[in-house]
Design a protein around this motif. Sequence first.
Motif, PDB file in Angstrom:
ATOM      1  N   HIS A  14       0.896  -1.187  -0.009  1.00  0.00           N
ATOM      2  CA  HIS A  14       0.027   0.081   0.171  1.00  0.00           C
ATOM      3  C   HIS A  14       0.987   1.343   0.096  1.00  0.00           C
ATOM      4  O   HIS A  14       0.647   2.335  -0.798  1.00  0.00           O
ATOM      5  CB  HIS A  14      -0.998   0.055   1.143  1.00  0.00           C
ATOM      6  CG  HIS A  14      -2.044  -0.997   0.986  1.00  0.00           C
ATOM      7  ND1 HIS A  14      -3.059  -1.024   0.015  1.00  0.00           N
ATOM      8  CD2 HIS A  14      -2.129  -2.389   1.703  1.00  0.00           C
ATOM      9  CE1 HIS A  14      -3.607  -2.198   0.141  1.00  0.00           C
ATOM     10  NE2 HIS A  14      -3.252  -3.012   1.104  1.00  0.00           N
ATOM     11  N   ALA A  94      -1.574  -8.853  -7.412  1.00  0.00           N
ATOM     12  CA  ALA A  94      -1.608  -8.080  -6.009  1.00  0.00           C
ATOM     13  C   ALA A  94      -1.701  -6.713  -6.092  1.00  0.00           C
ATOM     14  O   ALA A  94      -2.432  -6.061  -5.463  1.00  0.00           O
ATOM     15  CB  ALA A  94      -0.098  -8.518  -5.276  1.00  0.00           C
ATOM     16  N   GLU A  97      -5.571  -6.299  -6.890  1.00  0.00           N
ATOM     17  CA  GLU A  97      -6.437  -6.534  -5.838  1.00  0.00           C
ATOM     18  C   GLU A  97      -6.428  -5.130  -4.937  1.00  0.00           C
ATOM     19  O   GLU A  97      -7.140  -5.133  -3.994  1.00  0.00           O
ATOM     20  CB  GLU A  97      -6.081  -7.777  -5.195  1.00  0.00           C
ATOM     21  CG  GLU A  97      -6.457  -9.013  -5.960  1.00  0.00           C
ATOM     22  CD  GLU A  97      -5.890 -10.325  -5.462  1.00  0.00           C
ATOM     23  OE1 GLU A  97      -5.101 -10.260  -4.246  1.00  0.00           O
ATOM     24  OE2 GLU A  97      -5.877 -11.400  -6.150  1.00  0.00           O
ATOM     25  N   SER A  98      -5.158  -4.654  -5.078  1.00  0.00           N
ATOM     26  CA  SER A  98      -4.890  -3.688  -3.975  1.00  0.00           C
ATOM     27  C   SER A  98      -5.293  -1.979  -4.628  1.00  0.00           C
ATOM     28  O   SER A  98      -5.222  -1.123  -3.908  1.00  0.00           O
ATOM     29  CB  SER A  98      -3.519  -3.422  -3.477  1.00  0.00           C
ATOM     30  OG  SER A  98      -3.189  -4.458  -2.880  1.00  0.00           O
TER      31      SER A  98
END
Length: 157
Positions: A14, A94, A97-98
């Motif tokens: 993140h 990834a 999905e983030s």
Amino acid sequence: MDFIHPRRGRRTLHEMIAEIQSYVHEEPTESYKVVIGTDSQTREHSTVFVSAVIVQRIGKGAIFYYQRNRYKAIRDLRYRIYQETEYSLKCVDALKESGFFSFSIQLPMEIHLDIGQKGETRKLIQEVVGWVTAVGYTAKIKPESYAASAVADRFTK
């Protein structure tokens, strides 16, 4: 899933996404591209896989992060190339999905593969490029696959 920025150090997924979004928003009218590539290096007892995530501001620099994974030594070249490709695709998943691709600027993406017309990997080009394009991404091989063959390679040492 942590990544490393070469000057700023370890970042969570993140944090990396926030920094990339900030980088893109600094110059929102420029053209950008996301490039992901993985390379590996096998030593006596282990194989190190490094995946690089690069966001290019076309013609005006780039920002990049990498992720390193170490496993028991993998001697089979075909298996290692498949693992490299899988790591790159998992990295894309990834990011998706983030919410990486949810900000307003469209970012084209390439997957760079550490294979080429010379050497043993030439036998794998059709299979691996076919895999990447079948899941909807642009695949690049040597000498155009700098994310894998230059950036990721640098951090496998």
